[in-house]
Design a protein around this motif. Sequence first.
Motif, PDB file in Angstrom:
ATOM      1  N   GLY A 164       0.783  -1.225   0.000  1.00  0.00           N
ATOM      2  CA  GLY A 164       0.000   0.000   0.000  1.00  0.00           C
ATOM      3  C   GLY A 164       0.814   1.273   0.000  1.00  0.00           C
ATOM      4  O   GLY A 164       0.246   2.373   0.018  1.00  0.00           O
ATOM      5  N   VAL A 165       2.151   1.158  -0.004  1.00  0.00           N
ATOM      6  CA  VAL A 165       2.984   2.362  -0.084  1.00  0.00           C
ATOM      7  C   VAL A 165       2.796   3.017  -1.444  1.00  0.00           C
ATOM      8  O   VAL A 165       2.645   4.241  -1.556  1.00  0.00           O
ATOM      9  CB  VAL A 165       4.470   2.003   0.160  1.00  0.00           C
ATOM     10  N   ILE A 166       2.820   2.223  -2.495  1.00  0.00           N
ATOM     11  CA  ILE A 166       2.424   2.681  -3.832  1.00  0.00           C
ATOM     12  C   ILE A 166       0.935   2.416  -3.955  1.00  0.00           C
ATOM     13  O   ILE A 166       0.501   1.261  -3.885  1.00  0.00           O
ATOM     14  CB  ILE A 166       3.214   1.948  -4.929  1.00  0.00           C
ATOM     15  N   THR A 167       0.146   3.455  -4.113  1.00  0.00           N
ATOM     16  CA  THR A 167      -1.313   3.327  -4.074  1.00  0.00           C
ATOM     17  C   THR A 167      -1.889   2.843  -5.392  1.00  0.00           C
ATOM     18  O   THR A 167      -1.237   2.885  -6.437  1.00  0.00           O
ATOM     19  CB  THR A 167      -1.947   4.677  -3.713  1.00  0.00           C
ATOM     20  N   GLU A 168      -3.139   2.390  -5.329  1.00  0.00           N
ATOM     21  CA  GLU A 168      -3.829   1.903  -6.521  1.00  0.00           C
ATOM     22  C   GLU A 168      -3.960   2.978  -7.595  1.00  0.00           C
ATOM     23  O   GLU A 168      -3.848   2.700  -8.779  1.00  0.00           O
ATOM     24  CB  GLU A 168      -5.222   1.389  -6.143  1.00  0.00           C
ATOM     25  N   LYS A 169      -4.167   4.234  -7.181  1.00  0.00           N
ATOM     26  CA  LYS A 169      -4.407   5.288  -8.151  1.00  0.00           C
ATOM     27  C   LYS A 169      -3.134   5.773  -8.839  1.00  0.00           C
ATOM     28  O   LYS A 169      -3.215   6.541  -9.802  1.00  0.00           O
ATOM     29  CB  LYS A 169      -5.128   6.466  -7.504  1.00  0.00           C
ATOM     30  N   GLU A 170      -1.971   5.318  -8.376  1.00  0.00           N
ATOM     31  CA  GLU A 170      -0.728   5.764  -8.999  1.00  0.00           C
ATOM     32  C   GLU A 170       0.114   4.632  -9.573  1.00  0.00           C
ATOM     33  O   GLU A 170       1.007   4.875 -10.389  1.00  0.00           O
ATOM     34  CB  GLU A 170       0.120   6.542  -7.995  1.00  0.00           C
ATOM     35  N   LYS A 171      -0.143   3.402  -9.176  1.00  0.00           N
ATOM     36  CA  LYS A 171       0.764   2.319  -9.537  1.00  0.00           C
ATOM     37  C   LYS A 171       0.760   1.991 -11.029  1.00  0.00           C
ATOM     38  O   LYS A 171       1.726   1.426 -11.535  1.00  0.00           O
ATOM     39  CB  LYS A 171       0.462   1.067  -8.722  1.00  0.00           C
ATOM     40  N   ASN A 172      -0.316   2.347 -11.736  1.00  0.00           N
ATOM     41  CA  ASN A 172      -0.378   2.089 -13.180  1.00  0.00           C
ATOM     42  C   ASN A 172      -0.095   3.332 -14.020  1.00  0.00           C
ATOM     43  O   ASN A 172      -0.256   3.314 -15.233  1.00  0.00           O
ATOM     44  CB  ASN A 172      -1.747   1.513 -13.560  1.00  0.00           C
ATOM     45  N   GLY A 173       0.300   4.422 -13.355  1.00  0.00           N
ATOM     46  CA  GLY A 173       0.575   5.665 -14.076  1.00  0.00           C
ATOM     47  C   GLY A 173      -0.599   6.605 -14.026  1.00  0.00           C
ATOM     48  O   GLY A 173      -1.539   6.436 -13.243  1.00  0.00           O
ATOM     49  N   GLY A 174      -0.570   7.607 -14.887  1.00  0.00           N
ATOM     50  CA  GLY A 174      -1.649   8.586 -14.904  1.00  0.00           C
ATOM     51  C   GLY A 174      -1.267   9.817 -15.701  1.00  0.00           C
ATOM     52  O   GLY A 174      -0.228   9.861 -16.363  1.00  0.00           O
ATOM     53  N   LEU A 175      -2.124  10.832 -15.613  1.00  0.00           N
ATOM     54  CA  LEU A 175      -1.921  12.085 -16.327  1.00  0.00           C
ATOM     55  C   LEU A 175      -1.526  13.191 -15.359  1.00  0.00           C
ATOM     56  O   LEU A 175      -1.888  13.170 -14.185  1.00  0.00           O
ATOM     57  CB  LEU A 175      -3.200  12.502 -17.061  1.00  0.00           C
ATOM     58  N   ALA A 176      -0.780  14.143 -15.872  1.00  0.00           N
ATOM     59  CA  ALA A 176      -0.444  15.337 -15.091  1.00  0.00           C
ATOM     60  C   ALA A 176      -0.438  16.541 -16.014  1.00  0.00           C
ATOM     61  O   ALA A 176       0.007  16.442 -17.171  1.00  0.00           O
ATOM     62  CB  ALA A 176       0.912  15.179 -14.410  1.00  0.00           C
ATOM     63  N   LEU A 177      -0.939  17.648 -15.532  1.00  0.00           N
ATOM     64  CA  LEU A 177      -0.883  18.912 -16.256  1.00  0.00           C
ATOM     65  C   LEU A 177      -0.278  19.934 -15.301  1.00  0.00           C
ATOM     66  O   LEU A 177      -0.948  20.450 -14.406  1.00  0.00           O
ATOM     67  CB  LEU A 177      -2.274  19.358 -16.710  1.00  0.00           C
TER      68      LEU A 177
END
Length: 454
Positions: A208-221
């Motif tokens: 759980g240190v790397i969370t579900e919402k970040e472990k697969n990547g994502g977008l940033a602006l």
Amino acid sequence: MCMFLLFAGISALAQEEEKEMKKGWSFGLLPTATYSVDNGFQAGAFGDVYYYGDGSTYPDPLHKISWEASYFTHSHRMRLYLAYDSKYLIPNMRVNASVTYMNDPLYSLWGFNGAAATQNYDIWSNRNIMVPLTNNNVNYYGMSRNMLRILANFQGRITDNLNWAAGVNFWKWGLGAMKDNGVKPKGENEKKYYDTDVTLYNFLSKAGVITEKEKNGGLALELNAGVVYDTRDIEAAPNKGIWAEAYLNGNVINQQYLKACAYFRHYISIPIHIPAGEPVFAYRLAWQQTIAGETPLYMIQNNPLLVQRNMISEGFGSSNTIRGLRENRILAEGMAWANIELRVKLVSFKLFNQYFYIAVNPFFDAGIITKQYKADALKKISVDGKIEDPILATLGQNPLIYDASKAGNLIYSGGAGLKIAMNQNFIVSADFAKCFTKGMDAGLWIGIGINYQF
């Protein structure tokens, strides 16, 4: 290095030098035949295209286009890059824009907070360590990532030497388990693969240190805004002047955060007569820290800059911040560091109607973490500040992967570089460094690319 000179001598539409001024177009082209301990041999090409017009702005070009297309044999990284930089496209405004794509099927995640993330040399990309009850090997620090980045930064004049700066950066990241094509050992018929479950990335994700919402990547602006003070005489390799920046950089979508950044660079000409040019003492003091929110895993390695000098602005470690460390070895929410070097031009000459010089730059780098990354999440799974991964014990390895007491250790290194410059702008760089902080040594670190580090 002689081969570099021959390739760098490729020039088209370049006109005769008049009063030491370069006119028209100038092209620099180099093969990316380099090597690094992280990524292996690099194959491809990179270069710069300069347009000087009538030469009145020389050595600063009217327009500069940089590009790279390359592939790395060890990490199988692919990089594509195209950038544009000009202070003259829009009157009284500097424009810096680029598009970058990078694919890392065998990217390395070393852990968080510098020396606190204990580094096991025996299991780093070692295909000779087998996972029990399988035919797979171990690359404990392996994961994968791919990135698309589109950025545009602008600067405008406030007063003499003082500019405002603002920009926008779009990122699209994909993270996951490493993507291993396998290797067939000499004399054997079957390929050997890494076990994608036996990794630090997998352990931290399950914990759980790397969370579900970040472990697969994502977008940033990201949006940035600040001020720049610049009195340099030459941008690519200043002989004198100050270059300082202070700005805020924040992500406005998904997992939001705000970072404060400050850089102070000073170039001092030393009055010692050398035919090729006076030596220059240069130093950089820098600080970057998240002041609101938490940076997601896919953005924590980013080192936000108002003007991109190299294709990748990642740290900490490797060629952008503290030399002598493995790539992105330090992942933290805050970091302060310093770089000190002496730049000495050994010889200058003219070749293929281009002006060259060769220089050396002995240097010293140092840094310290000012704000830890995911400290609370790591504390929850630690015992007396230490974290162990039991699977490492089954491999006959030390299971310790994190020791919070080492997060405040000073990180420092030293070394020297060799530079070959064409027309004072296109600079081939080779740096050699050694880290002196226990547990973070990358052996003899070699970084080959373009430009001075700062």
